[in-house]
Write a protein that holds these residues in place. Structure first.
Motif, mmCIF file in Angstrom:
data_model
loop_
_atom_site.group_PDB
_atom_site.id
_atom_site.type_symbol
_atom_site.label_atom_id
_atom_site.label_comp_id
_atom_site.label_asym_id
_atom_site.label_seq_id
_atom_site.Cartn_x
_atom_site.Cartn_y
_atom_site.Cartn_z
ATOM 1 N N LYS A 1 -15.459 -15.768 20.267
ATOM 2 C CA LYS A 1 -16.708 -16.199 19.657
ATOM 3 C C LYS A 1 -17.255 -17.449 20.351
ATOM 4 O O LYS A 1 -18.444 -17.521 20.683
ATOM 5 C CB LYS A 1 -16.486 -16.484 18.167
ATOM 6 C CG LYS A 1 -17.734 -16.932 17.422
ATOM 7 C CD LYS A 1 -17.428 -17.176 15.953
ATOM 8 C CE LYS A 1 -18.668 -17.676 15.207
ATOM 9 N NZ LYS A 1 -18.381 -17.952 13.779
ATOM 10 N N GLN A 2 -16.378 -18.394 20.604
ATOM 11 C CA GLN A 2 -16.789 -19.647 21.241
ATOM 12 C C GLN A 2 -17.329 -19.405 22.654
ATOM 13 O O GLN A 2 -18.306 -20.023 23.072
ATOM 14 C CB GLN A 2 -15.579 -20.585 21.299
ATOM 15 C CG GLN A 2 -15.822 -21.890 22.040
ATOM 16 C CD GLN A 2 -14.531 -22.684 22.222
ATOM 17 O OE1 GLN A 2 -13.524 -22.423 21.565
ATOM 18 N NE2 GLN A 2 -14.555 -23.651 23.115
ATOM 19 N N THR B 1 -18.505 -16.436 23.852
ATOM 20 C CA THR B 1 -19.542 -15.406 23.943
ATOM 21 C C THR B 1 -20.896 -15.878 23.449
ATOM 22 O O THR B 1 -21.936 -15.488 23.997
ATOM 23 C CB THR B 1 -19.096 -14.148 23.167
ATOM 24 O OG1 THR B 1 -17.849 -13.690 23.703
ATOM 25 C CG2 THR B 1 -20.128 -13.034 23.304
ATOM 26 N N TRP B 2 -20.949 -16.712 22.418
ATOM 27 C CA TRP B 2 -22.250 -17.098 21.858
ATOM 28 C C TRP B 2 -23.166 -17.780 22.874
ATOM 29 O O TRP B 2 -24.359 -17.459 22.939
ATOM 30 C CB TRP B 2 -22.065 -17.980 20.616
ATOM 31 C CG TRP B 2 -21.795 -17.182 19.385
ATOM 32 C CD1 TRP B 2 -20.649 -17.187 18.639
ATOM 33 C CD2 TRP B 2 -22.665 -16.231 18.762
ATOM 34 N NE1 TRP B 2 -20.744 -16.289 17.602
ATOM 35 C CE2 TRP B 2 -21.984 -15.691 17.635
ATOM 36 C CE3 TRP B 2 -23.956 -15.774 19.029
ATOM 37 C CZ2 TRP B 2 -22.534 -14.741 16.801
ATOM 38 C CZ3 TRP B 2 -24.523 -14.818 18.199
ATOM 39 C CH2 TRP B 2 -23.820 -14.316 17.103
ATOM 40 N N VAL C 1 -24.856 -7.951 23.058
ATOM 41 C CA VAL C 1 -23.554 -8.455 22.625
ATOM 42 C C VAL C 1 -22.444 -7.827 23.454
ATOM 43 O O VAL C 1 -21.494 -8.508 23.877
ATOM 44 C CB VAL C 1 -23.342 -8.181 21.124
ATOM 45 C CG1 VAL C 1 -21.903 -8.461 20.724
ATOM 46 C CG2 VAL C 1 -24.284 -9.046 20.296
#
Length: 450
Positions: free
Chosen positions: A22-23, A25-26, A295
């Motif tokens: 998450k860290q 990819t965002w 995504v």
């Protein structure tokens, strides 16, 4: 290979997998969303020129994506080699790898661009372009090809940074380039203010200037801020040694990526038989696909460094966890994306065209192919994971099976049965079959390592 405990401050090796992905990819997702949104704006402005121009830009996708695929493949090889070196604690080797990768990409992309320029007319006539659309294709492609080396340097530079776990700067590079392109498009296409009306040439020129922005920024960041490029040249023997390691992964990855534009070219040639309206709709659909799968594409950039570094450190349990976490997430995410697209099919089609036939074909696309985008995501993530494990042949085989055993044959069969909507449905079924194979195959491969 046995599980190895590594005591390190490297977050890619010891941060919990889900928060880590998450860290990473965002920021990438933010940059890609900006870039792809502006690319969609690019298509919108070109559509205002007319159906012939929109069809022309649709014909260019397979060819331009061939060159982009080479750059993507080289960036995959670069990322895998550098990330494995960093995971093993070899920082000096990673710096030399970075320099060699930039030179290799620039040389190969220039050679391919020259080859495409020489064969431009027969190539597009083979794809089904008419003499009328070929005029617009020439206007766009010669400028695009001339500036293509400015595209590859930021792509390789971003791969170098992502291999080190840095995703914010690559995202800013993508976003800045997209913003420049979106601002210049209307100015150069329609000739607003002091700018001349250049039509298709203006669209290409806006793109090249946006690449120049990224080119300057990424070189500054790699040399001045991160000091990853401390020299320009390497001894020839070292160049060749690094190039061989990058090409071992990069060329199969590039070839696998080039299967995408080849499949798009075949799909374009198949759909060209239904008229320029169908080709224009396919072009819009492919741009929509790039947004709908953002995504997945972002994860395909951030998952490989995690896998490569943990593979280099011997942490195979984390490799397996990263792959399955990413796949399960994209299946759920893309299901929601399909529902949203299906509900908005009519306004989306109306945004891009006033031609009722083109709008109908766009809606057919939206109601079929996006249903399989989650499974397409599994295929993409499996491919990138194989490359990250330094298994490029498996990634290549998976791509061959996807396009030439499942996707294209079933699209052809669908077209024979039900025309344009049948073609889209056949391609969708091809994604279902390939994703099942990909998921099962990765499980078998990772079990053999353990």
């Amino acid at each position: 290979m046995s599980e190895t405990r590594v005591h390190t401050k490297n977050p890619l090796l010891n941060t919990a997998i889900a928060p880590l992905l998450k860290q990473l990819t965002w920021p990438v997702l933010g940059g890609m969303l900006t870039l792809m949104s502006f690319n969609l704006v690019d298509t919108f402005f070109i559509s205002l020129l007319g159906t012939a121009q929109l069809a022309a830009i649709s014909f260019t996708f397979p060819v331009t994506f061939t060159l982009i695929s080479l750059a993507i493949g080289l960036s995959i090889g670069t990322s895998a080699v550098i990330a494995k070196a960093l995971g093993a604690g070899q920082a000096d080797s990673a710096k030399a790898d970075s320099i060699a990768a930039l030179w290799l990409a620039a040389i190969l992309v220039c050679l391919l661009a020259i080859g495409i320029a020489i064969c431009l007319d027969p190539l597009f006539l083979l794809l089904g372009a008419t003499d009328a659309t070929l005029v617009y294709i020439r206007d766009y492609m010669f400028i695009w090809l001339a500036g293509s080396v400015l595209l590859v340097t930021p792509m390789i530079g971003n791969a170098i940074l992502r291999a080190a776990g840095e995703t914010k700067i690559p995202s800013l590079v993508m976003a800045a380039g997209g913003l420049v392109n979106a601002v210049l498009d209307p100015l150069l296409i329609f000739g607003l203010g002091p700018f001349p009306a250049l039509g298709m040439q203006g669209a290409a020129l806006a793109t090249v200037i946006s690449w120049l922005t990224g080119f300057i920024f990424i070189l500054y960041w790699l040399t001045v801020r991160r000091k990853l490029l401390d020299r320009i040249l390497l001894p020839w023997t070292l160049f060749w040694s690094i190039w061989r390691r990058i090409l071992h992964i990069g060329m199969p990855a590039a070839a696998a990526n080039m299967l995408t534009p080849l499949a798009m070219a075949i799909l374009t040639a198949m759909i060209a038989g239904y008229g320029p309206e169908a080709v224009a709709a396919l072009g819009v659909g492919m741009r929509l696909e790039s947004i709908a799968c953002l995504v997945v594409l972002a994860l395909s950039m951030t998952l490989p460094p995690v896998i490569s570094q943990n593979f280099g450190a011997g942490l195979l349990g984390r490799v397996q966890q990263a792959y399955f976490t990413a796949c399960h997430f994209v299946l759920k995410w893309q299901a929601g994306v399909f529902v949203l697209l299906a509900l908005l099919a009519y306004p989306i089609a109306a945004l891009f065209t006033q031609d009722q036939q083109v709008a109908t074909y766009i809606r057919y696309f939206i109601w079929s192919l996006p249903l399989s985008y989650g499974l397409q995501g599994v295929i993409i993530l499996t491919n990138s994971s194989f490359n990250a494990l330094h298994l490029p042949a498996k990634a290549m085989i998976l791509s061959l099976v996807r396009f030439f055993v499942c996707y294209i044959p079933l699209a052809w069969l669908g077209a024979k049965i039900a025309g344009v909507p049948g073609l889209f449905i056949g391609a969708m079924v091809g994604n279902f079959l390939t994703a099942s194979l990909a998921y099962y195959w990765f499980k078998q491969v990772i079990q053999r390592y353990q």
